[in-house]
Write a protein that holds these residues in place. Structure first.
Motif, short mmCIF file in Angstrom:
data_model
loop_
_atom_site.label_atom_id
_atom_site.label_comp_id
_atom_site.label_asym_id
_atom_site.label_seq_id
_atom_site.Cartn_x
_atom_site.Cartn_y
_atom_site.Cartn_z
N ARG A 198 -7.23 4.08 5.22
CA ARG A 198 -6.15 3.42 5.97
C ARG A 198 -5.18 4.42 6.59
O ARG A 198 -4.33 4.02 7.40
CB ARG A 198 -5.37 2.49 5.03
CG ARG A 198 -6.21 1.40 4.40
CD ARG A 198 -5.38 0.61 3.39
NE ARG A 198 -6.17 -0.45 2.74
CZ ARG A 198 -5.69 -1.21 1.75
NH1 ARG A 198 -4.45 -1.05 1.33
NH2 ARG A 198 -6.47 -2.14 1.21
N SER A 199 -5.25 5.69 6.20
CA SER A 199 -4.31 6.68 6.73
C SER A 199 -4.91 8.06 6.61
O SER A 199 -5.95 8.26 5.98
CB SER A 199 -2.97 6.61 5.97
OG SER A 199 -3.15 7.07 4.62
N TYR A 240 -3.73 6.47 -2.21
CA TYR A 240 -4.59 5.29 -2.18
C TYR A 240 -4.97 4.94 -0.73
O TYR A 240 -6.14 4.66 -0.44
CB TYR A 240 -3.87 4.09 -2.80
CG TYR A 240 -3.57 4.18 -4.28
CD1 TYR A 240 -4.22 5.09 -5.10
CD2 TYR A 240 -2.62 3.33 -4.85
CE1 TYR A 240 -3.93 5.16 -6.46
CE2 TYR A 240 -2.33 3.39 -6.21
CZ TYR A 240 -2.98 4.31 -7.01
OH TYR A 240 -2.70 4.38 -8.34
N ASP A 241 -3.98 4.92 0.15
CA ASP A 241 -4.26 4.57 1.54
C ASP A 241 -5.25 5.55 2.16
O ASP A 241 -6.11 5.17 2.97
CB ASP A 241 -2.96 4.55 2.35
CG ASP A 241 -2.10 3.33 2.03
OD1 ASP A 241 -2.63 2.36 1.45
OD2 ASP A 241 -0.90 3.35 2.36
N ARG A 260 2.96 -3.77 3.23
CA ARG A 260 1.58 -3.38 3.55
C ARG A 260 0.62 -4.12 2.63
O ARG A 260 1.01 -4.64 1.60
CB ARG A 260 1.41 -1.86 3.37
CG ARG A 260 2.27 -1.01 4.31
CD ARG A 260 2.18 0.45 3.91
NE ARG A 260 2.78 0.68 2.59
CZ ARG A 260 2.74 1.86 1.96
NH1 ARG A 260 2.11 2.88 2.50
NH2 ARG A 260 3.32 2.00 0.79
N ARG A 283 0.85 6.04 -3.61
CA ARG A 283 0.35 5.00 -2.70
C ARG A 283 -0.24 5.64 -1.43
O ARG A 283 -1.23 5.15 -0.87
CB ARG A 283 1.49 4.05 -2.34
CG ARG A 283 1.16 3.05 -1.19
CD ARG A 283 0.00 2.12 -1.56
NE ARG A 283 -0.45 1.39 -0.38
CZ ARG A 283 -0.03 0.17 -0.04
NH1 ARG A 283 0.86 -0.45 -0.77
NH2 ARG A 283 -0.50 -0.42 1.03
N GLU A 284 0.35 6.73 -0.95
CA GLU A 284 -0.20 7.43 0.21
C GLU A 284 -1.61 7.94 -0.08
O GLU A 284 -2.48 7.96 0.80
CB GLU A 284 0.71 8.58 0.61
CG GLU A 284 2.08 8.13 1.14
CD GLU A 284 2.96 9.31 1.50
OE1 GLU A 284 2.49 10.45 1.46
OE2 GLU A 284 4.14 9.07 1.83
#
Length: 436
Positions: free
Chosen positions: A428-429, A422-423, A10, A419-420
């Motif tokens: 992004r999510s 951050y996204d 990613r 990281r989830e």
């Protein structure tokens, strides 16, 4: 300026990681700071900012100053404030709340120096996210949160942990720990800058459910629960293989009242006298001479190994010879030693309160209800007797604990969980699902 990384297909966010306390050669908060900050390089392009006292340890670990990390010299204020905290805490290893309060007063100066160093980079869009990993304490305000909001860079803070109330019936232990300020600890919620920090943060990672419960409702939607501690498989690489027919247990931690080493020995005394149990006591502290004297007076010194302080590699060697981590602590924020035991396949027996109580369930270990000192001693005694009758029955929990660590609690897995976040803050999510 970015650090090295690998592996993620990613788009990798560029993250400025603020870890004022981060040191691979220390334990507790600095080791958490170092472990998470460096693990994040598996999922992001990371540049770490730390305090200058950690500089030499970073260099010894192979970090490159100016490329993978920056050391900020805030000693002009940090050193005298640290000395003040040492004086006010009234004893080595005591008065933790006082030390945290003094640190919270001096910490904003560090962040102002961080902005002075990196403000232009943030304004120019050279970083996608700023993540304050340490301090872990929710009492430390963050001037950077507002600065980042002003330039449109998401600010993530956490894991935040702390503030666990002293359980009822343990005021004597509280006083022996010189925790006078803890009676007023709730006042931190009114400190200047706290609400502004929460308002400007894009995400708040809470390291415990208790800490999450103290975040005002207005900011609850920003919270993501990810337990504070993790495991480095290289540090805890053995597999428990206790020998013999007797129950083998260990205690790991400072020999201080709230961790309950005396409660453990009292609870185990009948089994120790009957030769049906052995305990390995790992750690140092003011209670150690009294514990040794108790063992001698009761005639069970031969059943207890007092190891004192041990280096990390020696700790796992001793623990791996045990069936149980017997740990009757009544005030653990994170409970890192519980995860370390599980990583080795040593079954945790803990008091169902705060950090350990959140990490252990019936699949993974044995929980004794919180209560008075006498009730905890009685509960541990009964649980130890059941375990001693059939130590092999612990095998299923031992295997489940190792599986749990591998699945969710290595630092690599922690980095993926962050990281989830951050996204999410980068749009992004969706918001990450609750941990658990």
């Amino acid at each position: 300026m970015t650090g090295h990384g690998s592996g993620d297909l990613r788009e990798r966010p560029r993250v400025l990681v603020i870890a004022e306390a981060a040191n691979p050669e220390w334990v507790s908060v600095p080791l958490v700071g170092w472990s998470l900050a460096t693990a994040l390089r598996d999922v992001a392009d990371v540049h770490i900012v730390t305090q200058v006292r950690n500089r030499e340890a970073f260099l010894r670990a192979g970090e490159v100053e100016g490329e993978s990390f920056t050391a900020i010299d805030s000693e002009a204020l940090a050193r005298p404030m640290w000395k003040l905290g040492e004086a006010l805490r009234m004893g080595q290893g005591k008065g933790w709340t006082m030390m945290q309060a003094v640190a919270a007063l001096s910490y904003p100066h560090f962040e102002r120096l961080v902005w002075k160093t990196f403000g232009a980079d943030l304004e120019a869009g050279r970083f996608d996210v700023v993540h304050r990993v340490t301090p872990l304490s929710p009492t430390a305000p963050s001037p950077l949160a507002a600065k980042c909001a002003g330039v449109g860079v998401p600010f993530v803070m956490g894991p935040l942990n702390g503030g666990v109330p002293w359980p009822k019936g343990f005021d004597a232990e509280r006083r022996r720990e010189k925790e006078w300020l803890s009676y007023l600890r709730g006042a931190y919620k009114a400190l200047p800058g706290r609400r502004a920090t929460l308002r400007h943060a894009s995400a708040i990672i809470t390291g415990s459910r208790h800490t999450a419960s103290e975040v005002p409702d207005a900011f609850a939607e920003k919270c993501v629960y990810i337990p504070e501690n993790g495991i480095d498989p290289a540090r805890f690489s053995l597999v428990a293989d206790p020998q013999g027919d007797v129950l083998r247990a260990c205690f790991v931690g400072r020999m201080v009242p709230y961790k309950g080493p005396d409660m453990l020995l009292e609870a185990a005394l009948p089994l120790l006298k009957a030769g049906r149990m052995r305990i390995e006591m790992i750690g140092d502290g003011p209670m150690l001479p009294g514990l040794k004297a108790f063992a001698e007076a009761e005639g069970v010194a031969g059943q207890i190994g007092f190891h004192g302080w041990l280096a990390h590699e020696r700790v796992q060697e001793v623990m791996a010879g045990c069936h149980l981590l017997s740990f009757p602590s009544v005030r653990e924020f994170g409970g890192g030693v519980v995860l370390e035991a599980m990583a080795l396949g040593v079954v945790p027996m803990i008091v169902d309160y705060a950090g350990p109580g959140e990490l252990v369930d019936a699949r993974l270990g044995i929980k004794v209800a919180i209560g008075t000192r006498a009730e905890i001693v009685e509960g541990f005694g009964a649980a130890l007797r059941r375990a001693a009758e059939s130590p092999q029955a612990l095998c299923r929990m031992s295997a489940a604990g190792r599986d749990e660590i591998a699945a969710r609690f290595t630092w690599a897995r922690k980095a993926e969980q962050v990281r989830e976040v951050y996204d999410w803050v980068l749009g992004r999510s969706e918001k990450p699902a609750p941990f658990g």
